[in-house]
Design an enzyme around this catalytic site. Structure first.
Site, PDB file in Angstrom:
ATOM      1  N   ASP A 155      12.777 -11.780  13.970  1.00 36.15           N
ATOM      2  CA  ASP A 155      12.311 -11.676  12.591  1.00 36.15           C
ATOM      3  C   ASP A 155      10.913 -12.278  12.579  1.00 36.15           C
ATOM      4  O   ASP A 155      10.744 -13.491  12.720  1.00 36.15           O
ATOM      5  CB  ASP A 155      13.243 -12.446  11.658  1.00 36.15           C
ATOM      6  CG  ASP A 155      12.813 -12.396  10.191  1.00 36.15           C
ATOM      7  OD1 ASP A 155      11.640 -12.046   9.911  1.00 36.15           O
ATOM      8  OD2 ASP A 155      13.643 -12.716   9.320  1.00 36.15           O
ATOM      9  N   LYS A 168      -1.531  -4.825   2.814  1.00 35.04           N
ATOM     10  CA  LYS A 168      -2.293  -4.009   3.754  1.00 35.04           C
ATOM     11  C   LYS A 168      -3.797  -4.252   3.621  1.00 35.04           C
ATOM     12  O   LYS A 168      -4.537  -4.154   4.597  1.00 35.04           O
ATOM     13  CB  LYS A 168      -1.951  -2.536   3.577  1.00 35.04           C
ATOM     14  CG  LYS A 168      -0.534  -2.199   4.048  1.00 35.04           C
ATOM     15  CD  LYS A 168      -0.301  -2.624   5.500  1.00 35.04           C
ATOM     16  CE  LYS A 168       1.071  -2.254   6.015  1.00 35.04           C
ATOM     17  NZ  LYS A 168       1.279  -2.642   7.431  1.00 35.04           N
ATOM     18  N   TYR A 216       2.946  -3.833  -1.316  1.00 37.64           N
ATOM     19  CA  TYR A 216       2.562  -3.213  -0.046  1.00 37.64           C
ATOM     20  C   TYR A 216       1.047  -3.092   0.056  1.00 37.64           C
ATOM     21  O   TYR A 216       0.445  -3.448   1.076  1.00 37.64           O
ATOM     22  CB  TYR A 216       3.219  -1.841   0.053  1.00 37.64           C
ATOM     23  CG  TYR A 216       2.985  -1.120   1.361  1.00 37.64           C
ATOM     24  CD1 TYR A 216       3.677  -1.494   2.504  1.00 37.64           C
ATOM     25  CD2 TYR A 216       2.086  -0.063   1.449  1.00 37.64           C
ATOM     26  CE1 TYR A 216       3.486  -0.828   3.707  1.00 37.64           C
ATOM     27  CE2 TYR A 216       1.890   0.610   2.638  1.00 37.64           C
ATOM     28  CZ  TYR A 216       2.592   0.225   3.766  1.00 37.64           C
ATOM     29  OH  TYR A 216       2.389   0.883   4.956  1.00 37.64           O
TER      30      TYR A 216
END
Length: 259
Positions: free
Chosen positions: A68, A168, A164
């Site tokens: 992880d 990014k 997201y």
């Protein structure tokens, strides 16, 4: 805690790579491409069974480590296993990531939902890059390459993608900082920004995905192997050359002029 496959005698080839998120999608495609080219590949991911499937398909020298990437102890265990097995590291493909909540209005996204995306996409990418950087700096001969999986969302968002898209954009900052800080140690860093590679994550693109004008349309996708070949090209350049940013996307997808 990370769990690696049973120990085998040390094995060394000229190129050693770590691929995170190697159990599926882009990570699997890149791992298979590198293995086919003779690289030794350490496969990292959260699901042991999918890592095993990647390893079986690769056919070459692989090491599977359940990891992880958001947990510092498991990242340390991953890179420790690579160091013990191969003695060096030439490439990190920093690929593990998650999209997060879909179809949830921005004002309704919960703190834990936000954190889960940031923890994997930003903190996980940093932890892996940091561990790779340390090893590449200390090894002899010194140096190596880090390739971060950005996204076209590092440039332009989709509707309803605040977590997201934010992570990014952060990946681009990580790429630039690694490139600058790695110069004295022959550590190169580049970023590949991918649009609509055909994977399980992009399956919904083929049936319909929301657009900025409110419409729901199907989008074209491209073969994920074309992404893998691009990563391999970036990876196999001499350290005196670097692809700083590469954008690989389905030719006719809504990107240029999106919105």
């Amino acid at each position: 805690m990370s769990h690696e496959t049973p120990q085998t005698p040390p094995f060394h080839r000229s190129h050693v790579a770590v691929v995170t998120g190697a159990g599926s999608g882009i990570g699997r495609a890149v791992a298979l491409e590198l293995a086919s080219a003779g690289w030794s590949v350490a496969l990292a991911g959260r699901r042991v069974e999918t890592l095993a499937e990647t390893a079986a398909s690769a056919g070459g020298e692989t090491l599977s480590v359940r990891t992880d990437v958001s947990r510092p102890d498991e990242v340390d265990a991953l890179f420790g296993a690579v160091r013990e097995r191969y003695g060096r590291l030439d490439l990190l493909f920093n690929n593990a990531g998650t999209f997060g909540p879909r179809g949830v209005p921005l004002e309704d996204i919960g703190y834990e939902e936000w954190r889960s995306v940031v923890d994997v996409n930003v903190t996980g990418a940093f932890l892996c890059a940091q561990a790779a950087f340390r090893q590449m700096k200390e090894q002899s001969p010194q140096g190596g390459r880090i390739i971060n999986n950005g996204s076209i969302s590092a440039h332009t968002p989709r509707p309803g993608s605040v977590a997201y898209t934010t992570t990014k954009h952060a990946m681009t900052g990580l790429t630039k900082s690694l490139s600058l800080d790695g110069r004295p140690y022959r550590i190169a860093c580049g970023q590949i920004d991918i649009g609509n590679a055909a994977t399980d994550m992009t399956q919904r693109m083929r049936t319909g995905t929301p657009q900025a004008n409110g419409e729901l349309i199907a989008e074209p996708v491209m073969d994920v192997r074309d992404v893998a070949r691009t990563v391999r090209h970036m990876a196999e350049l001499p350290l005196e050359a670097n692809v700083q940013f590469a954008t690989v996307l389905a030719t006719t997808m809504p990107y240029v002029g999106r919105g």
